[in-house]
Design an enzyme around this catalytic site. Structure first.
Site, PDB file in Angstrom:
ATOM      1  N   CYS A   1      14.020 -13.719  42.345  1.00  0.00           N
ATOM      2  CA  CYS A   1      14.359 -13.875  43.765  1.00  0.00           C
ATOM      3  C   CYS A   1      14.203 -15.338  44.188  1.00  0.00           C
ATOM      4  O   CYS A   1      13.190 -15.967  43.901  1.00  0.00           O
ATOM      5  CB  CYS A   1      13.438 -12.984  44.598  1.00  0.00           C
ATOM      6  SG  CYS A   1      13.591 -13.263  46.367  1.00  0.00           S
TER       7      CYS A   1
ATOM      8  N   CYS B   1      11.083 -15.444  46.944  1.00  0.00           N
ATOM      9  CA  CYS B   1       9.683 -15.079  46.673  1.00  0.00           C
ATOM     10  C   CYS B   1       8.808 -16.332  46.506  1.00  0.00           C
ATOM     11  O   CYS B   1       9.285 -17.378  46.076  1.00  0.00           O
ATOM     12  CB  CYS B   1       9.603 -14.229  45.404  1.00  0.00           C
ATOM     13  SG  CYS B   1       9.834 -12.459  45.696  1.00  0.00           S
TER      14      CYS B   1
ATOM     15  N   HIS C   1       8.293  -9.044  48.588  1.00  0.00           N
ATOM     16  CA  HIS C   1       9.733  -8.949  48.343  1.00  0.00           C
ATOM     17  C   HIS C   1      10.334  -7.624  48.835  1.00  0.00           C
ATOM     18  O   HIS C   1      11.524  -7.553  49.149  1.00  0.00           O
ATOM     19  CB  HIS C   1       9.964  -9.085  46.827  1.00  0.00           C
ATOM     20  CG  HIS C   1      11.395  -9.013  46.416  1.00  0.00           C
ATOM     21  ND1 HIS C   1      12.232 -10.109  46.474  1.00  0.00           N
ATOM     22  CD2 HIS C   1      12.150  -7.997  45.939  1.00  0.00           C
ATOM     23  CE1 HIS C   1      13.442  -9.760  46.047  1.00  0.00           C
ATOM     24  NE2 HIS C   1      13.415  -8.485  45.713  1.00  0.00           N
TER      25      HIS C   1
ATOM     26  N   ASN D   1      20.285 -10.774  59.302  1.00  0.00           N
ATOM     27  CA  ASN D   1      21.257  -9.822  58.769  1.00  0.00           C
ATOM     28  C   ASN D   1      20.502  -8.975  57.767  1.00  0.00           C
ATOM     29  O   ASN D   1      19.974  -9.507  56.794  1.00  0.00           O
ATOM     30  CB  ASN D   1      22.402 -10.536  58.058  1.00  0.00           C
ATOM     31  CG  ASN D   1      23.192 -11.412  59.006  1.00  0.00           C
ATOM     32  OD1 ASN D   1      23.450 -11.025  60.134  1.00  0.00           O
ATOM     33  ND2 ASN D   1      23.551 -12.594  58.553  1.00  0.00           N
TER      34      ASN D   1
ATOM     35  N   SER E   1      22.370 -11.545  51.799  1.00  0.00           N
ATOM     36  CA  SER E   1      22.578 -12.005  50.434  1.00  0.00           C
ATOM     37  C   SER E   1      21.374 -11.784  49.527  1.00  0.00           C
ATOM     38  O   SER E   1      21.456 -12.016  48.329  1.00  0.00           O
ATOM     39  CB  SER E   1      22.933 -13.492  50.449  1.00  0.00           C
ATOM     40  OG  SER E   1      21.850 -14.237  50.987  1.00  0.00           O
TER      41      SER E   1
ATOM     42  N   HIS F   1      15.080  -9.732  49.650  1.00  0.00           N
ATOM     43  CA  HIS F   1      13.792 -10.210  50.173  1.00  0.00           C
ATOM     44  C   HIS F   1      13.919 -10.336  51.701  1.00  0.00           C
ATOM     45  O   HIS F   1      14.767 -11.086  52.186  1.00  0.00           O
ATOM     46  CB  HIS F   1      13.446 -11.573  49.561  1.00  0.00           C
ATOM     47  CG  HIS F   1      12.032 -11.970  49.814  1.00  0.00           C
ATOM     48  ND1 HIS F   1      11.122 -12.193  48.804  1.00  0.00           N
ATOM     49  CD2 HIS F   1      11.356 -12.153  50.975  1.00  0.00           C
ATOM     50  CE1 HIS F   1       9.954 -12.523  49.342  1.00  0.00           C
ATOM     51  NE2 HIS F   1      10.074 -12.494  50.658  1.00  0.00           N
TER      52      HIS F   1
ATOM     53  N   HIS G   1      14.213 -11.417  55.205  1.00  0.00           N
ATOM     54  CA  HIS G   1      14.315 -12.781  55.728  1.00  0.00           C
ATOM     55  C   HIS G   1      15.280 -12.811  56.902  1.00  0.00           C
ATOM     56  O   HIS G   1      16.078 -11.908  57.098  1.00  0.00           O
ATOM     57  CB  HIS G   1      14.815 -13.738  54.639  1.00  0.00           C
ATOM     58  CG  HIS G   1      16.231 -13.455  54.214  1.00  0.00           C
ATOM     59  ND1 HIS G   1      16.545 -12.439  53.333  1.00  0.00           N
ATOM     60  CD2 HIS G   1      17.405 -14.020  54.569  1.00  0.00           C
ATOM     61  CE1 HIS G   1      17.858 -12.414  53.160  1.00  0.00           C
ATOM     62  NE2 HIS G   1      18.408 -13.352  53.907  1.00  0.00           N
TER      63      HIS G   1
ATOM     64  N   GLN H   1      17.415 -15.919  59.634  1.00  0.00           N
ATOM     65  CA  GLN H   1      17.949 -17.273  59.653  1.00  0.00           C
ATOM     66  C   GLN H   1      17.800 -17.881  61.039  1.00  0.00           C
ATOM     67  O   GLN H   1      17.636 -17.169  62.033  1.00  0.00           O
ATOM     68  CB  GLN H   1      19.427 -17.270  59.288  1.00  0.00           C
ATOM     69  CG  GLN H   1      19.737 -16.809  57.883  1.00  0.00           C
ATOM     70  CD  GLN H   1      21.177 -17.182  57.511  1.00  0.00           C
ATOM     71  OE1 GLN H   1      21.623 -18.308  57.731  1.00  0.00           O
ATOM     72  NE2 GLN H   1      21.900 -16.226  56.963  1.00  0.00           N
TER      73      GLN H   1
HETATM   74  P1  H2U Z   1      21.669 -14.183  54.469  1.00  0.00           P
HETATM   75  O1  H2U Z   1      21.115 -13.199  53.510  1.00  0.00           O
HETATM   76  O2  H2U Z   1      21.656 -13.682  55.903  1.00  0.00           O
HETATM   77  O3  H2U Z   1      22.989 -14.707  54.023  1.00  0.00           O
HETATM   78  O4  H2U Z   1      20.677 -15.451  54.474  1.00  0.00           O
HETATM   79  C1  H2U Z   1      20.234 -16.074  53.311  1.00  0.00           C
HETATM   80  C2  H2U Z   1      20.313 -17.558  53.489  1.00  0.00           C
HETATM   81  O5  H2U Z   1      19.482 -18.150  52.534  1.00  0.00           O
HETATM   82  C3  H2U Z   1      21.717 -18.089  53.252  1.00  0.00           C
HETATM   83  O6  H2U Z   1      22.145 -18.771  54.405  1.00  0.00           O
HETATM   84  C4  H2U Z   1      20.050 -19.345  52.070  1.00  0.00           C
HETATM   85  C5  H2U Z   1      21.542 -19.069  52.085  1.00  0.00           C
HETATM   86  O7  H2U Z   1      22.273 -20.255  52.280  1.00  0.00           O
HETATM   87  N1  H2U Z   1      19.507 -19.641  50.744  1.00  0.00           N
HETATM   88  C6  H2U Z   1      18.874 -20.846  50.541  1.00  0.00           C
HETATM   89  O8  H2U Z   1      18.805 -21.675  51.447  1.00  0.00           O
HETATM   90  N2  H2U Z   1      18.330 -21.114  49.313  1.00  0.00           N
HETATM   91  C7  H2U Z   1      18.377 -20.266  48.268  1.00  0.00           C
HETATM   92  O9  H2U Z   1      17.880 -20.570  47.200  1.00  0.00           O
HETATM   93  C8  H2U Z   1      19.027 -18.954  48.398  1.00  0.00           C
HETATM   94  C9  H2U Z   1      19.642 -18.636  49.724  1.00  0.00           C
HETATM   95 ZN    ZN Z   2      11.592 -12.049  46.844  1.00  0.00          ZN
END
Ligand code: H2U
Ligand code: ZN
Length: 348
Positions: free
Chosen positions: A62, A65, A124, A162, A170, A173, A175, A177
């Site tokens: 991940c 994490c 996670h 989201n 995406s 884990h 999270h 934004q």
């Molecule tokens: P979403 O799952 O809502 O897309 O948010 C995840 C965000 O995390 C996404 O905008 C960022 C992505 O750009 N991200 C990082 O900044 N670094 C990473 O290593 C993975 C994802």
């Molecule tokens: Zn994680």
């Protein structure tokens, strides 16, 4: 002919639980078509089965994490509570050239800002609905600190989450934004205008009045506390959409006092728990805070609130699609907000 009229409901007294009607969203000024009679139509579409949402507390693959490498090669610290970092793939950049003067046929405007990611906790597998209340309280403090710091530099600070693959999330884990921008985005512009217009016309804060009336009526209330009220708003578009309203006179999340922060952690846990219980699944949604932007038309008209817009309609996999009339006309719903609220209350 008379029989046809009666079948269409034109001859009987209006009932909001049975007859099509439109409701106006007082926060953004738009209308939603409510068609409660349609909830009885047959459904032969997708039924699906929910997946298994549980998993390990730490995933070595991940990006989010603690202690792991992110996609850009940076290593996360061994963080303990909520952890915010600069998005490695930001949608907005701090410093970027402004576009050249506009051609009226191709309107353009500059856009600068910062994007950050907030890991809700080191765990996670724990979604907000599963996190202990003190851990959610740590997330509330993180939101507040981020909003205060970014709000000092940017016109608008948009906190959102989201949740679930269905909503384009995406990473499993938990999270959220933050997108902070030098412009105020359209939804916030609409809410700023409508709240200012309401206070000018009625001399009171729109969401204070909404919260007081809804608490009194009860039929659209999902959960209540001394500092917060969670309702399915009168104008809800998504089947189980909720609006979480601050009952203290605050316009931004960093203005919340200790009691309101504790209360927020508690009601977030209850609300997300009800969502998960409703269809026995880790309930997907997009949630976002709306708070007073810089240069508000009427700063005193703002009341801090969060929207939960979940797509699910009938089960863990059958979702509402915003297509057809919704896409080309206006939003529409079948299930009434009142019955959605009753079902969420039962799931608490
Ligand atoms: P979403 O799952 O809502 O897309 O948010 C995840 C965000 O995390 C996404 O905008 C960022 C992505 O750009 N991200 C990082 O900044 N670094 C990473 O290593 C993975 C994802
Ligand atoms: Zn994680």
């Amino acid at each position: 002919m008379a029989a046809t009229c009666a079948t269409n409901g034109a001859m009987t007294a209006f009932s909001s639980a049975d007859h099509p009607h439109r409701r106006r969203n007082l926060l953004n000024g738009r209308w939603v078509l409510v068609s409660p009679h349609r909830a009885r139509r047959p459904w032969q579409g997708d039924r699906g089965v929910p997946g298994d949402a549980s998993g390990p507390g730490h995933d070595p693959d991940c990006y989010l994490c603690p202690g792991n490498l992110r996609a850009n090669g940076e290593r996360n610290p061994a963080y303990a509570g909520a952890f915010a970092f600069a998005n490695d793939f930001p949608a907005l950049l701090v410093d970027t050239p402004a576009p050249a003067a506009a051609d009226p046929l191709f309107p353009v405007a500059p856009a600068r800002g910062e994007a950050r990611v907030i890991c809700y906790s080191p765990d996670h597998s724990q979604t907000m609905a599963e996190m202990p209340v003190p851990a959610i309280r740590a997330l509330v403090d993180c939101w507040a600190a981020e909003s205060a710091a970014l709000g000092a530099r940017w016109a608008n600070v948009q906190l959102f989450e989201n949740k679930g693959a269905m909503m384009g999330c995406s990473s499993p884990h938990p999270h959220g934004q933050i997108w902070a921008s030098d412009f105020v985005p359209g939804e916030v512009v609409d809410e700023d205008r409508e709240q200012a217009a309401w206070r000018a016309a009625h001399g009171q804060v729109l969401l204070d009045q909404v919260a007081a009336r809804e608490a009194d009526l009860g039929e659209r209330v999902v959960a209540a506390g001394a500092h917060w009220l969670a309702i399915v708003p009168w104008w809800a578009v998504w089947p189980f959409e909720t609006l979480l309203i601050a009952r203290d006179p605050v316009g931004r999340i960093e203005e919340l006092g200790e009691g309101a922060r504790d209360g927020l952690a508690d009601i977030l846990r209850r609300l997300t728990g009800a969502y998960d219980a409703l269809f026995a699944t880790s309930f997907p949604y997009s949630m976002g805070w709306h708070q007073r932007p810089a240069d508000s038309a009427d700063p005193a008209a703002w009341r801090l609130h969060a929207h939960f817009n979940p797509p699910l309609l009938r089960s863990a996999t059958v979702r509402k699609f915003m297509v057809g009339f919704e896409m080309f006309g206006e939003s529409q719903r079948d299930l009434t907000p009142e019955s959605a609220a009753a079902r969420l209350r039962e799931a608490l």
